[in-house]
Design an enzyme around this catalytic site. Structure first.
Site, short mmCIF file in Angstrom:
data_model
loop_
_atom_site.label_atom_id
_atom_site.label_comp_id
_atom_site.label_asym_id
_atom_site.label_seq_id
_atom_site.Cartn_x
_atom_site.Cartn_y
_atom_site.Cartn_z
N ASP A 154 0.81 -1.22 0.00
CA ASP A 154 0.00 0.00 0.00
C ASP A 154 0.84 1.27 0.00
O ASP A 154 0.32 2.36 -0.23
CB ASP A 154 -0.95 0.00 1.21
CG ASP A 154 -2.03 -1.08 1.08
OD1 ASP A 154 -1.83 -2.00 0.27
OD2 ASP A 154 -3.05 -1.00 1.78
N GLY A 157 -12.39 26.50 -36.97
CA GLY A 157 -13.52 26.70 -37.87
C GLY A 157 -13.18 27.16 -39.26
O GLY A 157 -13.59 26.55 -40.25
N LEU A 158 -12.39 28.21 -39.36
CA LEU A 158 -12.08 28.73 -40.70
C LEU A 158 -11.34 27.69 -41.52
O LEU A 158 -11.57 27.53 -42.71
CB LEU A 158 -11.25 30.01 -40.58
CG LEU A 158 -12.07 31.22 -40.14
CD1 LEU A 158 -11.15 32.40 -39.84
CD2 LEU A 158 -13.09 31.60 -41.19
N ASP A 170 -15.85 33.02 -36.09
CA ASP A 170 -15.09 31.80 -36.34
C ASP A 170 -15.59 30.65 -35.48
O ASP A 170 -15.27 29.49 -35.73
CB ASP A 170 -13.60 32.04 -36.08
CG ASP A 170 -13.34 32.28 -34.61
OD1 ASP A 170 -13.69 33.37 -34.12
OD2 ASP A 170 -12.81 31.36 -33.95
#
Lengths: 511, 424
Positions: free
Chosen positions: A36, A413-414, A278
Site C-alpha cells: 500500500d 472553424g475557418l 469563427d
C-alpha cells in the site's frame, strides 16, 4: 466481484491521504501491508511533491498475522508521534487491515497520546476515494472545530472548503476563488484542507459562511458546520461564465457586499470568443461528458450554454452525486450514465458517436481508439493534469481555460471551411500530403481508423458509386457519414448502399 | 575490461557486513511484476483477485495508464463477496467468463492472489484448476500470489515463474534453461552467445508465448538471470534441474562470469569462451569507459527495492569505481547471491529489510552523490538536493549482457549529468 481494467477512484484511504497530505501538522497512521506504500508516488510523482506524504504505514507481513499485528500498529503510532510531533493524528486501516479487525481506534486511544487522535472508519469494500476524503474531512472538522460558535463574526468573511492534494486543478482554482473573494471585499478566514493545520480547523467558526468548492469533499463538513455553527454555505461551482456569475451573486448576498463592480469587471474572454464568427462551426457539435459530478455537470453547462455544443452524453463515476447529474442530464434531454465501469463508458461513447469527448484520462484513451477528439476535465489525476502554468477551471480565468480546452481539440472553424471549399484542389485534397511536406499521396489510414471500431457489427455492402460519392465528403466527417449510412442501411435491412441510400441517410440524420 | 575476470574467491574471508532491519517498509508488492510480465508473455492475461487498492496500485505503477487495452485487470472483491466464500468462487467464474469472451486472443490466464484474497483464504489454486477444466484446451489457467504480505515487488515474478514450472513438459535430454524475464533483445543476444559456445539446447523461462514451454528434467541445468527467484529455483529443483551458480549478468564482468559458469558446466574450454565473448567484452568495455569518469569515486546509497541491489552494487563498485555507502535490499538470498556478495568490497554495509525513517536519517547524514530508491522517495530526496536513480526503471529497461552494459551505466550517470546541465 467487479471486473475492472481501470479505476476512476482509488480506495477510501487514498481520499484520507489526499486530505492529510494537503494539510500541515497532521499525521496519518495507516494499518496496511507494504504494497500500500505505492500511494506515496501518487503525491511525489503525479503532483511532484517535494516531501513524503505525512503517512506512516504499519507494513505488516504474513508472518505477523499469526502473532500480533495490533502490537505493530501501536508501535508504529507511538513512533510516528515521537518522530513527527504532529498537532493531531488520524488513524485507520486499509482494505487488508480492515479484515484483521485490529481496531486502530481503540489501540491508539490506549496509547494516551497528548494530541487529538481521530479514528477513521473507511469501509474499503463499499466506498471509494472521494467518499474517503469527504469522511476524513468531516471527522477532522467535527473533532477540531469547537462546538461553541465564535462570538464575533464579520459578515463579509468566509472559509473555503474542499481543495485537497491530488485534486483536479485545486491549486489553481483556489488562487482564482481567493482573487474573486478579495475583489468582492470578503475576507477568507480559513482554507481547508489545503494548507490548513489542525489548529486552523479550530478557527472555522470565526467566519460568517462557508464556500464549498468541491461538494465531493466538503459537503458533509459544510452541512455539519451549518447545523452546529449556524454557518450557511455556498455550493455553486464557479465554473464557466454563468457559474462564476452565479457564485459571485451568491457569496455577495451572504456577505452583504455589492457584486456589481466585480461583475462589471474584465470578465472572461469566453463570452466574446463564443460569439466571434469563427466559432460558428462549433454550433451543435455533439459532445459526450464524463467525470466527477462537479466537473461533469459544469462542463455540460458550459458546453451547451456558453459554447453552443449539443450534449449527447453526460455521466459520472460519483455515485454519491447521481441525483444531481441525472437532473442536469434531463435538462439536455438525455439520460445520465452513472457508472464506474470503464467498459460501460466505452460502450456509451461508441453508441453516442460524439464529435468531442470531455472526460478523464480514461475517456482520453477511449476517444483515441475511436478517433474522436478529447479534452480532460476531471480526475483521476495524471501528471499532465498538474501543469506548470496557472490553469484553473474556476472563475473567469477558468472560463478562458475551458474555452481553449474544449475548442483546441477540434479543427479550427475557418480551417474547416477552407478545407471544404478547396477539397478538390489538386494540392489540397485529402489524399495528398500538404505541399510543404512534399505533397506526396498519403495513405487512407485515418478515416478507416475512425470508422472501423464502431462498425464491427454487421457487414454492409457499399456500391462502387456510393463509395466514390462518400470520398467526396470531407475526410473529417467522412467517418461519421459512413457510420450513419451503414446504421441507416442496417436498420432498414438494405442489402446494398447506393448513392441514394447515402443521401437518404444524410437527410434522415440531419433532421 | 577486455581480459577475462579473475576466478572467484572460493570462500568469503571477511566479506560484506550484513545487517537486518525491521520496521516500516517503502516497497511495492508482488502485483507490480504484472507490469513487465504481461509485456513478456504476449498471450497471457493477469487477473488480480483483490481490492480496489490492488487495481489502483497496478494502474499507478503501470506508468500511470499507458496501455489502453491492457492484458491485466482486477476482479475487485466487494462487501457481498466477503459474506460467503462459495459465492466468491461463482463470482470469479462469472468474471473470468466475461473476460475471456472479450479477449479470445488470451491463451494463458493467471489468477493473481492479493493481500485480501490471502487473508480471506480464497483458494485460487482450486479456482484455477476448475477454470482450466472449463476452458481447456483454449486457455490454461494458473494461479500465484502477488500479495504484499508475502511478496515484495520482484518476488511477484518469482511466484509467477514458480507457478509455470509444474506445467513444463518432462525431458531427459541435456539442456540449459535461463530463468527470469529478460527483454527479448537480451534473450536473443544470449541465445547467439550460447549457440556460439556450442550449447545446443537453450530455453528461456518465461517463454514469450503460453505455448512456448521449455521441457525440463534431471539433465536440465538452469542459470538464473535475475536474483529474486527463490521459489522458482526450488520448483525447478523439485523437477530435478540443477542450478549453475554464478554472479548475475550485469555489467561486462558480471556477464562474463555468468557465461563462464555456463561454459564450465557444459565442459566448454576457457579458450572457446574467450573467443566467443571477445567482441562483446570489447564493446562493453568501450561503452563503460565513457561512463566511468562520472561514476568513479561517487558515493552511492541503495534503498531496498528490487533485490537487484547487490549485483548492481557489485557492478558499480568493481566496474565503475563507485563507493558503496549502504546496500539496502528487501530480502537477501545468500545462496543465489553468494558470488555477487563475494565480489563486494570487504565491509560493505548490506542491509536486509527496512526501517524507512531510520534509513532516511542515515541517507541524509551520509549525503550520497547518488541514491537508488523507489519512486515514492525519489522526488522528496531530490528536493533535499540528493541526486536519485529511481529503481523501477532497472526492471523495465534491458540492462543485462554486454550490449546493455553501457545502458546500465547510463541509467546511473544520467541523473548526475542532468544535474550538471541544469546547474550549468
Amino acid at each position: 466481484m467487479q471486473l475492472t481494467l481501470w479505476t476512476y477512484e482509488g480506495p477510501p484511504h487514498i481520499g484520507a491521504m489526499r486530505v492529510a497530505t494537503a494539510m500541515r501538522g497532521l499525521h496519518y497512521v495507516l494499518h496496511a501491508p507494504q504494497g500500500d506504500t505505492y500511494a506515496d508516488l501518487l503525491f511525489t510523482m503525479i503532483e511532484r511533491h517535494g516531501a513524503r506524504p505525512p503517512v506512516t504505514y504499519t507494513t505488516f507481513q504474513a508472518r505477523d498475522l499469526g502473532s500480533d499485528t495490533a502490537e505493530i500498529f501501536k508501535q508504529a503510532a507511538a513512533a510516528a508521534y515521537e518522530r513527527f510531533r504532529p498537532q493531531a493524528m488520524i488513524v485507520g486501516a486499509s482494505c487488508t487491515a480492515e479484515l484483521l479487525q485490529d481496531d486502530p481506534a481503540g489501540l491508539s486511544k490506549a496509547l494516551g497520546l497528548p494530541i487529538p487522535v481521530i479514528p477513521l472508519e473507511l469501509p474499503a469494500y463499499q466506498k471509494k476515494e472521494n467518499w474517503g476524503a469527504s469522511e476524513t474531512f468531516y471527522r477532522l472538522v467535527r473533532t477540531l472545530a469547537p462546538a461553541a460558535p465564535a462570538p464575533e463574526r464579520p459578515k463579509a468573511s468566509c472559509n473555503i472548503l474542499g481543495p485537497t492534494s491530488l485534486g483536479f486543478r485545486h491549486r489553481d482554482d483556489l488562487r482564482e476563488v481567493r482573487g474573486l473573494l478579495g475583489d468582492l471585499g470578503i475576507a477568507v478566514n480559513v482554507v481547508a484542507p489545503l494548507g490548513a493545520t489542525p489548529a486552523d480547523l479550530g478557527r472555522l467558526g470565526q467566519a460568517a459562511f462557508n464556500v464549498v468548492l468541491y461538494p465531493e469533499v466538503a459537503r458533509n463538513a459544510a452541512q455539519w458546520l451549518e447545523k452546529t455553527h449556524g454557518q450557511p454555505f455556498v455550493e455553486t461551482a464557479p465554473i464557466g461564465v454563468t457559474g462564476t456569475t452565479a457564485f459571485i451573486e451568491a457569496v455577495a448576498a451572504l456577505a452583504g457586499v455589492d457584486p456589481a463592480p466585480v461583475l462589471q469587471g474584465e470578465g472572461s474572454r469566453l463570452t466574446w470568443y463564443a460569439r466571434s464568427v469563427d466559432s460558428t462551426y462549433l454550433t451543435g457539435k455533439r459532445v459526450f461528458v464524463f467525470g466527477d459530478a462537479t466537473h461533469a455537470i459544469a462542463a455540460a453547462r458550459v458546453a451547451a450554454r456558453e459554447i453552443g455544443f449539443s450534449v449527447v452524453g453526460l455521466g459520472t463515476y460519483s455515485r454519491e452525486f447521481a441525483r444531481e447529474v441525472r437532473a442536469e442530464a434531463a435538462l439536455h434531454g438525455i439520460e445520465a450514465l452513472i457508472t464506474d465501469d470503464y467498459l460501460a463508458v466505452e460502450a456509451a461513447i461508441a453508441a453516442a458517436q460524439p464529435e468531442l469527448v470531455l472526460g478523464t484520462q480514461m475517456e482520453r484513451h477511449i476517444a483515441k481508439r475511436l478517433g474522436i477528439p478529447c479534452a480532460v476535465i476531471s480526475a483521476p489525476m495524471h501528471v499532465q493534469d498538474v501543469p506548470a502554468r496557472h490553469a484553473p477551471q474556476m472563475g473567469f480565468e477558468g472560463a478562458n481555460v475551458l474555452f481553449d480546452t474544449f475548442v483546441h481539440p477540434l479543427m479550427m472553424g475557418l480551417e474547416e471551411h477552407l478545407l471544404a471549399m478547396f477539397r478538390d484542389d489538386p494540392e489540397f485534397h485529402d489524399r495528398v500530403a500538404p505541399s510543404h511536406l512534399g505533397g506526396r499521396p498519403r495513405e487512407e489510414a485515418e478515416t478507416a481508423v475512425v470508422a472501423a471500431p464502431v462498425t464491427a457489427a454487421t457487414p454492409v455492402v457499399w456500391s462502387i458509386e456510393a463509395e466514390r460519392e462518400l470520398k467526396k465528403v470531407p475526410f473529417f466527417v467522412r467517418g461519421k457519414a459512413r457510420h450513419n449510412t451503414e446504421r441507416f442501411a442496417r436498420e432498414r435491412a438494405l442489402p446494398l448502399i447506393t448513392v441514394e441510400t447515402l443521401y437518404d441517410a444524410k437527410a434522415h440524420f440531419s433532421r | 575490461m577486455t581480459a577475462l575476470a579473475s576466478p572467484l574467491p572460493s570462500a568469503v574471508p571477511c566479506g560484506p557486513e550484513i545487517r537486518h532491519e525491521r520496521g516500516q517498509r517503502a516497497v511495492f508488492c508482488g502485483l507490480t511484476g504484472i507490469v513487465w510480465l504481461h509485456r513478456k508473455i504476449q498471450d497471457a492475461f493477469f487477473l488480480v483477485v483483490g481490492s480496489r487498492t490492488c487495481a489502483h496500485l497496478i494502474q499507478s505503477a503501470a506508468g500511470v495508464m499507458i496501455f489502453a487495452e491492457p492484458r491485466f485487470a482486477t476482479a475487485i472483491i466487494e462487501e457481498r463477496d466477503l459474506a460467503g466464500l462459495a459465492d466468491a468462487h461463482e463470482e470469479l467464474d462469472r468474471v473470468v467468463r466475461r473476460l475471456l469472451e472479450r479477449r479470445p486472443d488470451i491463451k494463458l490466464l493467471f489468477l493473481v492472489g492479493s493481500c485480501p484474497s490471502e487473508v480471506i483464504k480464497l483458494d485460487l489454486g482450486r479456482a484455477a484448476a476448475r477454470l482450466s477444466g472449463t476452458f481447456a484446451p483454449d486457455v490454461r489457467v494458473l494461479s500465484y500470489s502477488g500479495s504484499g504480505i508475502e511478496t515484495t515487488f520482484t518476488q511477484g515474478e518469482d511466484a509467477c515463474l514458480a507457478a509455470l514450472v509444474p506445467d513444463l513438459p518432462h525431458s531427459n535430454d541435456e539442456s540449459l534453461l535461463v530463468v527470469g524475464a529478460l527483454a527479448d533483445v537480451v534473450e536473443d543476444q544470449f541465445s547467439r552467445l550460447f549457440a556460439d559456445l556450442g550449447i545446443a539446447d537453450v530455453r528461456f523461462l518465461p517463454g514469450r508465448r503460453a505455448a512456448d514451454r521449455a521441457p525440463i528434467g534431471p539433465k536440465t541445468r538452469y542459470l538464473l538471470a535475475q536474483p529474486f527467484l527463490t521459489d522458482t529455483a526450488r520448483a525447478l529443483e523439485d523437477r530435478g534441474a540443477t542450478r549453475i551458480p554464478a554472479p548475475f549478468p550485469l555489467g561486462a564482468e558480471g556477464t562474463t562470469l555468468w557465461l563462464a559458469a555456463a561454459a564450465r558446466a557444459f565442459g566448454i574450454s576457457p579458450a572457446r569462451l574467450a573467443a566467443v565473448t571477445e567482441a562483446g567484452r570489447t564493446r562493453a568495455a568501450r561503452a563503460l569507459q565513457a561512463h566511468r569518469a562520472s561514476l568513479s569515486g561517487r558515493r552511492v546509497f541503495f534503498f531496498p527495492d528490487s533485490q537487484l541491489e547487490v549485483p548492481l552494487a557489485r557492478f558499480l563498485s568493481r566496474e565503475m569505481g563507485a563507493e558503496l555507502i549502504e546496500v539496502g535490499t528487501p530480502y537477501l538470498h545468500r545462496g543465489h547471491l553468494a558470488d555477487d556478495l563475494a565480489l563486494l568490497p570487504d565491509g560493505t554495509r548490506v542491509t536486509e529489510g527496512q526501517s524507512l525513517d531510520d534509513q532516511l536519517d542515515r541517507c541524509r547524514a551520509a549525503r550520497p552523490d547518488l541514491t537508488v530508491c523507489g519512486l515514492g522517495l525519489a522526488n522528496p530526496l531530490e528536493a533535499e538536493d540528493l541526486a536519485t536513480k529511481w529503481s523501477i526503471e532497472l526492471l523495465f529497461t534491458p540492462i543485462q549482457g554486454y550490449e546493455q552494459a553501457g545502458d546500465l551505466a547510463g541509467l546511473f550517470t544520467r541523473p548526475l549529468a542532468r544535474r550538471a546541465r541544469l546547474e550549468g
